[in-house]
Design a protein around this motif. Structure first.
Motif: not given
Length: 104
Positions: A66-85
């Motif tokens: 849900p973290e990645v999904q929400n980030s992609m919806i809200e900003t159109g991108r996701v941080t590398n740190g969030k992907l690693r986490f």
């Protein structure tokens, strides 16, 4: 196509089964068409330089972050740190589940 391949979602965790990255986990960050997706792991494959992969070379898990999904919806991108986490949390949970299964 199997049922799991038709239900592809951004933020879904996959295991790469073919190619140079075989055996590594990644997150779907974009679905190109019914055959190809774009993957990143935040470490070797950063968000800015993702890998295009054929879905036939992947093993899909039912878990969608849900973290990645929400980030992609809200900003159109996701941080590398969030992907690693997300990947670390998923793999640790998977290892814990496997150990519990072996003990029973």
């Amino acid at each position: 196509m199997t049922e799991s391949e038709t239900a592809l979602k951004v933020g879904q965790i996959v295991l790469i089964t073919q190619g140079r990255d075989a055996g590594q986990y990644a997150v779907i960050i974009k679905i190109l068409d019914e055959r190809f997706v774009v993957l990143a792991d935040g470490d070797k494959r950063k968000y800015d330089r993702p890998k295009k992969k054929n879905i036939h070379h992947l093993e899909f898990f039912d878990y969608v972050s849900p973290e990645v999904q929400n980030s992609m919806i809200e900003t159109g991108r996701v941080t590398n740190g969030k992907l690693r986490f997300v990947l670390t949390k998923f793999v640790e949970g998977l290892v814990t589940d496997l150990k519990k299964g072996e003990l029973n």
